[in-house]
Motif scaffolding. Structure first.
Motif, short mmCIF file in Angstrom:
data_model
loop_
_atom_site.label_atom_id
_atom_site.label_comp_id
_atom_site.label_asym_id
_atom_site.label_seq_id
_atom_site.Cartn_x
_atom_site.Cartn_y
_atom_site.Cartn_z
N HIS A 69 13.65 61.58 51.02
CA HIS A 69 13.16 60.21 50.94
C HIS A 69 11.89 60.05 51.77
CE1 HIS A 69 16.86 59.06 48.99
NE2 HIS A 69 17.59 59.42 50.03
N VAL A 70 10.95 59.30 51.23
CA VAL A 70 9.77 58.93 52.00
C VAL A 70 10.12 57.74 52.88
CG1 VAL A 70 7.43 58.00 51.89
CG2 VAL A 70 8.16 59.73 50.22
N ILE A 71 9.80 57.85 54.16
CA ILE A 71 9.89 56.71 55.05
C ILE A 71 8.49 56.53 55.64
CG2 ILE A 71 10.67 58.12 57.01
CD1 ILE A 71 12.28 55.67 57.95
N ALA A 72 7.95 55.33 55.52
CA ALA A 72 6.54 55.11 55.84
C ALA A 72 6.35 54.16 57.00
CB ALA A 72 5.81 54.57 54.61
N SER A 73 5.43 54.55 57.88
CA SER A 73 4.94 53.64 58.91
C SER A 73 3.55 53.19 58.48
CB SER A 73 4.87 54.36 60.26
OG SER A 73 4.39 53.48 61.26
N GLN A 74 3.38 51.89 58.34
CA GLN A 74 2.11 51.37 57.86
C GLN A 74 1.09 51.30 59.00
OE1 GLN A 74 1.71 50.84 54.62
NE2 GLN A 74 3.88 51.36 54.33
N GLN A 75 -0.08 51.89 58.76
CA GLN A 75 -1.17 51.72 59.71
C GLN A 75 -1.66 50.27 59.65
OE1 GLN A 75 -3.92 55.30 59.99
NE2 GLN A 75 -3.07 55.58 57.95
N LEU A 76 -2.01 49.73 60.79
CA LEU A 76 -2.43 48.33 60.87
C LEU A 76 -3.91 48.21 60.56
CD1 LEU A 76 -0.54 47.40 64.17
CD2 LEU A 76 0.21 47.03 61.80
N TYR A 77 -4.22 47.37 59.59
CA TYR A 77 -5.62 47.21 59.14
C TYR A 77 -6.20 45.92 59.66
CZ TYR A 77 -9.64 47.01 55.99
OH TYR A 77 -10.92 46.94 55.48
N ASP A 78 -7.40 46.03 60.23
CA ASP A 78 -8.12 44.87 60.75
C ASP A 78 -9.14 44.43 59.71
OD1 ASP A 78 -10.02 43.16 62.05
OD2 ASP A 78 -9.39 43.96 64.00
N ASN A 79 -8.95 43.26 59.14
CA ASN A 79 -9.81 42.77 58.08
C ASN A 79 -11.21 42.42 58.54
OD1 ASN A 79 -8.07 42.51 55.52
ND2 ASN A 79 -6.80 41.52 57.07
N GLU A 80 -11.39 42.25 59.85
CA GLU A 80 -12.71 41.92 60.37
C GLU A 80 -13.53 43.18 60.62
OE1 GLU A 80 -13.91 38.84 60.63
OE2 GLU A 80 -12.01 38.15 59.76
N THR A 81 -12.93 44.19 61.25
CA THR A 81 -13.67 45.42 61.58
C THR A 81 -13.51 46.50 60.52
OG1 THR A 81 -11.78 46.33 62.80
CG2 THR A 81 -13.36 44.98 64.04
N HIS A 82 -12.55 46.28 59.57
CA HIS A 82 -12.28 47.24 58.50
C HIS A 82 -11.87 48.59 59.06
CE1 HIS A 82 -13.92 44.14 55.97
NE2 HIS A 82 -15.02 44.17 56.67
N LEU A 119 -17.16 49.32 53.53
CA LEU A 119 -16.86 50.72 53.75
C LEU A 119 -16.07 50.89 55.04
CD1 LEU A 119 -17.40 53.63 52.76
CD2 LEU A 119 -19.51 53.59 54.12
N VAL A 120 -14.89 51.49 54.93
CA VAL A 120 -14.09 51.78 56.14
C VAL A 120 -14.82 52.88 56.92
CG1 VAL A 120 -11.91 52.73 56.97
CG2 VAL A 120 -11.93 51.05 55.10
N PRO A 121 -15.08 52.66 58.21
CA PRO A 121 -15.96 53.57 58.97
C PRO A 121 -15.28 54.85 59.46
CG PRO A 121 -15.27 51.76 60.37
CD PRO A 121 -14.70 51.47 58.99
#
Length: 391
Positions: free
Chosen positions: A128-141, A313-315
């Motif tokens: 089974h895949v168990i996923a930890s989501q990386q936190l995305y900042d919509n301001e700094t991308h 563009l994500v840096p």
């Protein structure tokens, strides 16, 4: 020697998976490069072929010494040759490890969004895949680790393995040494084996170099399998050659059993000489390649800034793959990718392939001659202009 990265290659009718397309289409997709590899590598291939006898092969002492030389000279990272085992690819070794180091029904932890083929290795193995989501900042991308969630997933009694992408695909993020130490420390605390896919490690385009996980302190590498390869670095994916680097002798013995049990430990005709040639003589080619791809990235970044303000563009600082935030246009990147292809013939990867918040992103390969990148950006601009407001 100055290498040529400007000549456009005709890869149609060559069994290229990426170029199996309709006339007039441009695929900026699958992660191989549209450049000829270093002549030092092709010379090694020709020499091998000229021998005319194509029997069974084995990894030589010179092979492992070349791997060690490369990581010392390019990344200032020491690896003992005794730590190394040849394998026919990062994904074959990873899949064999999933089978061997876990049981059906176990969890394998990923940090989403992440390279889509990992899911095949896990799900096809009955795990089974168990996923930890990386936190995305919509301001700094930008992304960051959700450390609380990561440890919570590692602490799950059914989580036996973690697959780490170092540097990260698709975001291009280069984990810091401190972050890697924290990840491995948490995994060790909870008895989780970490398999680190470092296939993009040689392709850091700017900023600090990546840290090979095997170079971390010994007390943190007892549960670590690192997988490296020339395939992305030198555009040699079809040669099926990679190296497992496992500092812990007990884990290394188990890894050796895994790759032999699943028959992914025997080199093909060209795997050994090409790897040696790449690691011993390919540095100049690679450095010129990175300069060229960096120029492509700067071109794309400026084009988006000037012509496509809806996109961000994500840096990331590594890989020749760009992760682009398209959330202002659509939260269905598959729909967007389908429209772009239908409207202009440009083919890109929808972010949904990579799970997590991938519906808000597309991935573009920029390892092409500049004229093809310019063509791709013109097509992208037309498609974005033509795209109906999905929101």
């Amino acid at each position: 020697m100055k290498y040529d990265f400007d000549t456009i290659l005709d890869r149609r009718a060559t069994n290229s998976e990426k170029w199996h397309i309709k006339e007039g289409e441009l695929p900026l997709t699958i992660a191989d490069m549209d450049f000829k590899t270093a002549t030092e590598i092709t010379d090694a291939m020709k020499k091998k072929i000229d021998q005319g006898a194509f029997g069974y092969e084995y990894p030589t002492k010179e092979y492992y010494e070349a791997v060690a030389y490369w990581y010392q000279s390019e990344h200032h990272a020491h690896a003992e040759t005794d730590w190394m085992r040849f394998t026919t690819g990062v994904i074959p070794a990873l899949t064999a490890s999933v089978h061997h180091f876990s049981h059906e029904g176990d969890n394998v932890l990923l940090m989403e969004p992440v390279y889509n083929t990992f899911y095949n290795s896990i799900i096809n193995s009955g795990r089974h895949v168990i996923a930890s989501q990386q936190l995305y900042d919509n301001e700094t991308h930008t992304y960051q680790v959700d450390w609380y969630d990561l440890e919570d997933k590692l602490a799950n009694p059914l989580t036996t393995l973690m697959i780490l992408c170092n540097p990260h695909n698709p975001t291009g993020y280069v984990w810091t040494r401190d972050e890697l130490e924290r990840i491995l420390s948490l995994a060790k605390r909870h008895g989780v084996i970490v398999i680190s896919d470092e296939i993009h490690g040689d392709l850091v385009l700017e900023g600090a170099d990546y840290t090979p996980a095997f170079s971390l302190p010994t007390d943190l590498t007892t549960n670590l399998i690192t997988l490296v390869s020339t395939s992305k670095t030198f555009n040699l994916a079809a040669l099926h050659s990679a190296t497992g680097i496992v500092p812990n002798p007990i884990l290394r013995e188990r890894f050796d059993r895994a790759i032999n049990k699943y028959e992914v430990a025997e080199p093909n005709l060209l795997a050994i000489p090409t790897t040696i040639a790449a690691y011993r003589h390919g540095a100049d080619w690679l450095h010129q390649l990175k300069d060229y791809v960096r120029g492509n990235k700067e071109y794309v970044a400026e084009f988006i800034k000037q012509n496509l303000p809806e996109l961000h563009l994500v840096p990331g600082t590594a890989t020749y793959l760009l992760w682009i935030d398209t959330s202002a246009l659509s939260d269905d990147s598959q729909q967007l990718a389908d429209f772009i292809r239908e409207d202009t013939g440009l083919i890109i990867n929808p972010g949904t392939y990579y799970h997590g918040n991938g519906g808000d992103f597309i991935r573009i390969n920029i390892a092409y001659p500049r004229k093809q990148i310019e063509d791709g950006m013109k097509r992208l601009a037309k498609a974005i202009t033509d795209f109906p407001d999905a929101k």
